[in-house]
Design an enzyme around this catalytic site. Sequence first.
Site, PDB file in Angstrom:
ATOM      1  CG  HIS A 136       3.006  -6.676   0.102  1.00 11.39           C
ATOM      2  ND1 HIS A 136       3.637  -7.896  -0.010  1.00 11.39           N
ATOM      3  CD2 HIS A 136       3.424  -5.939  -0.954  1.00 11.39           C
ATOM      4  CE1 HIS A 136       4.425  -7.893  -1.078  1.00 11.39           C
ATOM      5  NE2 HIS A 136       4.313  -6.707  -1.673  1.00 11.39           N
ATOM      6  CE  LYS A 179       9.978  -3.697  -0.285  1.00  7.24           C
ATOM      7  NZ  LYS A 179       9.914  -4.120  -1.690  1.00  7.24           N
ATOM      8  CD  GLU A 208       1.782  -2.910   3.504  1.00  4.03           C
ATOM      9  OE1 GLU A 208       2.412  -2.041   2.883  1.00  4.03           O
ATOM     10  OE2 GLU A 208       1.010  -3.715   2.960  1.00  4.03           O
ATOM     11  CB  SER A 218       4.022  -1.229  -0.837  1.00  2.00           C
ATOM     12  OG  SER A 218       2.806  -1.900  -1.065  1.00  2.00           O
ATOM     13  CG  HIS A 229       7.639   0.149   1.398  1.00  2.04           C
ATOM     14  ND1 HIS A 229       8.332   0.187   0.217  1.00  2.04           N
ATOM     15  CD2 HIS A 229       6.803  -0.922   1.319  1.00  2.04           C
ATOM     16  CE1 HIS A 229       7.922  -0.802  -0.570  1.00  2.04           C
ATOM     17  NE2 HIS A 229       6.998  -1.484   0.078  1.00  2.04           N
ATOM     18  CG  ASN A 236      10.900  -0.276  -3.691  1.00  2.00           C
ATOM     19  OD1 ASN A 236      10.164   0.692  -3.849  1.00  2.00           O
ATOM     20  ND2 ASN A 236      10.563  -1.497  -4.063  1.00  2.00           N
ATOM     21  CG  ASP A 273       5.241  -5.689   5.602  1.00  2.00           C
ATOM     22  OD1 ASP A 273       6.215  -4.927   5.449  1.00  2.00           O
ATOM     23  OD2 ASP A 273       4.880  -6.504   4.737  1.00  2.00           O
TER      24      ASP A 273
HETATM   25  C1  PLP Z   1       4.834  -4.210   2.175  1.00  2.00           C
HETATM   26  C2  PLP Z   1       5.721  -5.284   1.651  1.00  2.00           C
HETATM   27  N1  PLP Z   1       5.868  -6.397   2.363  1.00  2.00           N
HETATM   28  C3  PLP Z   1       6.655  -7.409   1.942  1.00  2.00           C
HETATM   29  C4  PLP Z   1       7.336  -7.317   0.748  1.00  2.00           C
HETATM   30  C5  PLP Z   1       8.162  -8.475   0.299  1.00  2.00           C
HETATM   31  O1  PLP Z   1       9.511  -8.249   0.584  1.00  2.00           O
HETATM   32  P1  PLP Z   1      10.635  -8.950  -0.324  1.00  2.00           P
HETATM   33  O2  PLP Z   1      10.740  -8.120  -1.559  1.00  2.00           O
HETATM   34  O3  PLP Z   1      11.857  -8.937   0.514  1.00  2.00           O
HETATM   35  O4  PLP Z   1      10.139 -10.325  -0.623  1.00  2.00           O
HETATM   36  C6  PLP Z   1       7.242  -6.147  -0.008  1.00  2.00           C
HETATM   37  C7  PLP Z   1       8.028  -6.006  -1.263  1.00  2.00           C
HETATM   38  O5  PLP Z   1       7.654  -6.092  -2.341  1.00  2.00           O
HETATM   39  C8  PLP Z   1       6.400  -5.117   0.433  1.00  2.00           C
HETATM   40  O6  PLP Z   1       6.230  -4.007  -0.291  1.00  2.00           O
END
Ligand code: PLP
Length: 387
Positions: free
Chosen positions: A132, A237, A173, A177, A205, A46, A202
Amino acid sequence: MSFAFVAADLTARRAAGLYRHRHLVEEAEPGRLRLDGRWYLNFSSNDYLGLAYSPELQSVAESCARQHPSGSGASPLVTGHLQAHTQLEDYLAQQLGRDRVLLFSSGFAANQAVIQTLMRHGGRILADKLSHASMLDAAQHGPARLQRFRHNDAGHLGQLLDKTKDDCLVMTEGVFSMDGDQAPLAKMVLRVNDAGALMLLDDAHGFGVLGNTGLGTVQAMGLDQSRVPLLMATFGKAVGTSGAFVALNETLYEYLLNFGRHYIYSTAISPLMAALTLKSLQLIETQGWRRQRLQDNIQLFRRLANQAGLPLMESQTAIQPLLVGSVTRTVQLAEYARQRGVWLTAIRPPTVPPGSSRLRITVTAAHEQAQIKALVKVVAGGYALGQ
Ligand SMILES: Cc1ncc(COP(=O)(O)O)c(C=O)c1O
């Protein structure tokens, strides 16, 4: 025997071909990694802008290490809130045009904090079906009622919103992801704002990658704080460091600072990491060529994959999944690619819905054109064998 479920769950997981284990990465550089003494092209990262392993960020890290302590030594409300944290928060708030920013040790913790704190008295949560795990878990562990709208379906969201009188949090999102597609946010926020609900985006990405200066989905779509009052993104990421932030208005900021247990009862992120993250964000702002190169690589990948007859999904982002379907075939295809020097991850349930196992191919700015050509050749070869 108590905890008998531990062995039973592991056995069932193994039997379903869904057992997980880690791979030790011995060394990595932009676009490549070494495991068990062998170098592979890395299409599973990522690190979309190729910053995490860049010599440039590494040398910035060395100078940050000379100026900042490695640990904050306390939670932010005790003595853990340092200059490096304020500088990063202020920079982000100013760039994003938001009142305030709060830092968290991970995106997972940030999502938990926002959702559990704001919904601690109950109410309603409307979440995209493919949200997520960090959002869904938080939503399921509180008194609020969780309902999921069809993926990226603003109409369905609108119908659910029409029926709400409660405090309502809507979450989705910017870039999904596992699918790489983008939410139709302009349509969604209108409905959310009309219904008096709160929008949590969120942008794990999208941040760093989308928008003129890399501020993500809200910048690309021109959505200000009044439209998207809660914006979460991680540094793990495209930013190439670790930790996360939530950008929010003054009142919500005060609320999280007073009631957000994940913020209050957790050590503040490392000041060294905060300082490095600020430097990385400044590179992202000024080095537009990284975003351009990523876009060129995405387009090249899609063109070559189409020519090779690979069934791509709709995504226009760095996440370019190849939907395979069966768990066994996906794992075989990943193994086929590995034997030929290409590292790809097989994504299986429960991360994705049953029957939709896939190779989650991620293209980055660090890849050379020749590496993308090699990737497509290998994947197309393996895919054809399974037909
Ligand atoms: C959409 C999404 N939100 C939150 C996270 C969590 O972020 P972090 O890896 O900083 O805990 C991720 C990562 O895996 C993600 O893909």
